[in-house]
Design a protein around this motif. Structure first.
Motif, PDB file in Angstrom:
ATOM      1  N   GLY A 132      -2.787 -11.599  -2.033  1.00 14.19           N
ATOM      2  CA  GLY A 132      -2.743 -11.663  -0.576  1.00 14.19           C
ATOM      3  C   GLY A 132      -1.658 -10.825   0.052  1.00 14.19           C
ATOM      4  O   GLY A 132      -1.655 -10.626   1.277  1.00 14.19           O
ATOM      5  N   ALA A 133      -0.729 -10.306  -0.759  1.00 18.88           N
ATOM      6  CA  ALA A 133       0.318  -9.437  -0.221  1.00 18.88           C
ATOM      7  C   ALA A 133      -0.321  -8.159   0.323  1.00 18.88           C
ATOM      8  O   ALA A 133      -1.324  -7.678  -0.209  1.00 18.88           O
ATOM      9  CB  ALA A 133       1.340  -9.104  -1.297  1.00 18.88           C
ATOM     10  N   PRO A 134       0.236  -7.563   1.388  1.00 16.70           N
ATOM     11  CA  PRO A 134      -0.374  -6.359   1.951  1.00 16.70           C
ATOM     12  C   PRO A 134      -0.211  -5.159   1.012  1.00 16.70           C
ATOM     13  O   PRO A 134       0.858  -4.939   0.432  1.00 16.70           O
ATOM     14  CB  PRO A 134       0.396  -6.140   3.258  1.00 16.70           C
ATOM     15  CG  PRO A 134       1.706  -6.836   3.049  1.00 16.70           C
ATOM     16  CD  PRO A 134       1.419  -8.004   2.160  1.00 16.70           C
ATOM     17  N   ILE A 135      -1.305  -4.411   0.855  1.00 17.68           N
ATOM     18  CA  ILE A 135      -1.288  -3.181   0.061  1.00 17.68           C
ATOM     19  C   ILE A 135      -2.027  -2.096   0.842  1.00 17.68           C
ATOM     20  O   ILE A 135      -2.816  -2.373   1.748  1.00 17.68           O
ATOM     21  CB  ILE A 135      -1.954  -3.366  -1.320  1.00 17.68           C
ATOM     22  CG1 ILE A 135      -3.395  -3.883  -1.178  1.00 17.68           C
ATOM     23  CG2 ILE A 135      -1.118  -4.276  -2.204  1.00 17.68           C
ATOM     24  CD1 ILE A 135      -4.157  -3.983  -2.490  1.00 17.68           C
ATOM     25  N   LEU A 136      -1.752  -0.869   0.491  1.00 22.85           N
ATOM     26  CA  LEU A 136      -2.442   0.272   1.081  1.00 22.85           C
ATOM     27  C   LEU A 136      -3.638   0.623   0.213  1.00 22.85           C
ATOM     28  O   LEU A 136      -3.492   0.813  -0.998  1.00 22.85           O
ATOM     29  CB  LEU A 136      -1.502   1.469   1.183  1.00 22.85           C
ATOM     30  CG  LEU A 136      -2.101   2.769   1.739  1.00 22.85           C
ATOM     31  CD1 LEU A 136      -2.558   2.593   3.187  1.00 22.85           C
ATOM     32  CD2 LEU A 136      -1.099   3.917   1.628  1.00 22.85           C
ATOM     33  N   GLU A 137      -4.821   0.698   0.821  1.00 22.80           N
ATOM     34  CA  GLU A 137      -6.039   1.064   0.104  1.00 22.80           C
ATOM     35  C   GLU A 137      -6.520   2.426   0.613  1.00 22.80           C
ATOM     36  O   GLU A 137      -6.684   2.621   1.815  1.00 22.80           O
ATOM     37  CB  GLU A 137      -7.126   0.019   0.327  1.00 22.80           C
ATOM     38  CG  GLU A 137      -8.438   0.331  -0.383  1.00 22.80           C
ATOM     39  CD  GLU A 137      -9.490  -0.726  -0.128  1.00 22.80           C
ATOM     40  OE1 GLU A 137      -9.823  -1.473  -1.057  1.00 22.80           O
ATOM     41  OE2 GLU A 137      -9.964  -0.811   1.030  1.00 22.80           O
ATOM     42  N   LEU A 138      -6.753   3.345  -0.319  1.00 19.54           N
ATOM     43  CA  LEU A 138      -7.249   4.678   0.024  1.00 19.54           C
ATOM     44  C   LEU A 138      -8.609   4.906  -0.615  1.00 19.54           C
ATOM     45  O   LEU A 138      -8.870   4.438  -1.732  1.00 19.54           O
ATOM     46  CB  LEU A 138      -6.299   5.772  -0.483  1.00 19.54           C
ATOM     47  CG  LEU A 138      -4.828   5.720  -0.088  1.00 19.54           C
ATOM     48  CD1 LEU A 138      -4.102   6.921  -0.681  1.00 19.54           C
ATOM     49  CD2 LEU A 138      -4.675   5.689   1.425  1.00 19.54           C
ATOM     50  N   LEU A 139      -9.456   5.645   0.070  1.00 20.09           N
ATOM     51  CA  LEU A 139     -10.709   6.141  -0.487  1.00 20.09           C
ATOM     52  C   LEU A 139     -10.645   7.663  -0.454  1.00 20.09           C
ATOM     53  O   LEU A 139     -10.424   8.248   0.611  1.00 20.09           O
ATOM     54  CB  LEU A 139     -11.906   5.637   0.316  1.00 20.09           C
ATOM     55  CG  LEU A 139     -13.284   6.115  -0.152  1.00 20.09           C
ATOM     56  CD1 LEU A 139     -13.583   5.622  -1.565  1.00 20.09           C
ATOM     57  CD2 LEU A 139     -14.366   5.646   0.821  1.00 20.09           C
ATOM     58  N   THR A 140     -10.808   8.299  -1.616  1.00 20.96           N
ATOM     59  CA  THR A 140     -10.609   9.740  -1.722  1.00 20.96           C
ATOM     60  C   THR A 140     -11.739  10.398  -2.518  1.00 20.96           C
ATOM     61  O   THR A 140     -12.452   9.741  -3.273  1.00 20.96           O
ATOM     62  CB  THR A 140      -9.271  10.061  -2.414  1.00 20.96           C
ATOM     63  OG1 THR A 140      -9.247   9.435  -3.713  1.00 20.96           O
ATOM     64  CG2 THR A 140      -8.090   9.548  -1.600  1.00 20.96           C
TER      65      THR A 140
END
Length: 247
Positions: A132-140
């Motif tokens: 549940g901690a905030p993370i950065l999600e990228l789609l590349t």
């Protein structure tokens, strides 16, 4: 003598469909080097004129070649002969840009989306953070000479990498984006590999026929202090790479 002059005429009425004969003729052209790896194929209109058929028949023939991994259709640009598979080492320091440029091809990554999301159980375990901690999600998407080689989902801990998306969008490289965020070296902690068919969305990103096989590489990278900095799930177009496992 060019490919059109060498093309055999279509045989009518003997059970072999016109599109299959066209696919066989184009396959022979590619095998003979008349269309080189990376070269753009003639347009559907030109091929229809060459074989004296309609464009629908040509389109079916090209789809068969795409399903067989001989060509790729790039939306808005045309159809291209596939390059030879790229040898892609998986080791302690796997770097897409270095691997591609080392093979004499141009490397670049495109950022499709970035969002802050809560860490799911798998991402939390990989990054050693609380669920549940905030993370950065990228789609590349990652390219070699404009050909899509892989598409990936990447997860990074926050707030440490709050500037990573902008750095990646500007530099087109995970390694250079890490450097911009103060991480000048990192190593691979773990790698898991499996294969499955691509879904329609994945196939569109990779310019492959739906259902073609992709290699799914899930990995975790750590910094020099041993802290996890990246969890990653990369889908490789299986016909475009040869994964090489090494140290």
């Amino acid at each position: 003598m060019d490919a059109q002059e060498q093309a055999p005429g279509l045989i009518r009425g003997e059970g072999l469909t016109a599109w299959r004969q066209i696919a066989d003729a184009l396959t022979a052209d590619i095998a003979a080097g008349r269309y080189a790896p990376g070269q753009q194929m003639p347009t559907e209109t030109a091929l229809a004129a060459r074989f004296a058929v309609n464009r629908h028949t040509v389109r079916r023939a090209l789809a068969a070649l795409a399903e067989g991994g001989l060509v790729r259709a790039s939306q808005g640009r045309g159809t291209f002969v596939e390059e030879a598979p790229l040898a892609y080492p998986i080791g302690s320091r796997t770097r897409f840009s270095e691997i591609v440029t080392g093979a004499g091809r141009e490397a670049w990554g495109d950022l499709l989306a970035a969002a802050t999301v809560p860490a799911g159980p798998k991402q939390a375990a990989a990054l050693a953070i609380a669920p549940g901690a905030p993370i950065l999600e990228l789609l590349t998407i990652h390219r070699a000479d404009d050909a899509p080689i892989s598409t990936a989902q990447t997860w990074l801990p926050l707030p440490r990498f709050s500037d990573f998306a902008a750095a990646y969008a500007e530099r087109g490289s995970i390694t250079r984006a890490f450097a911009a965020c103060g991480v000048h070296d990192y190593t691979r902690l773990s790698t898991r590999i499996r294969a499955r068919p691509a879904d329609a969305q994945e196939a569109e990103r990779l310019d492959i026929a739906p259902g073609r096989v992709v290699m799914v590489v899930s990995s975790v990278n750590i910094d020099t202090a041993g802290a996890p900095i990246q969890a990653n799930r990369t889908l490789f177009a299986a016909d475009r790479v040869e994964l090489v496992i090494g140290g």
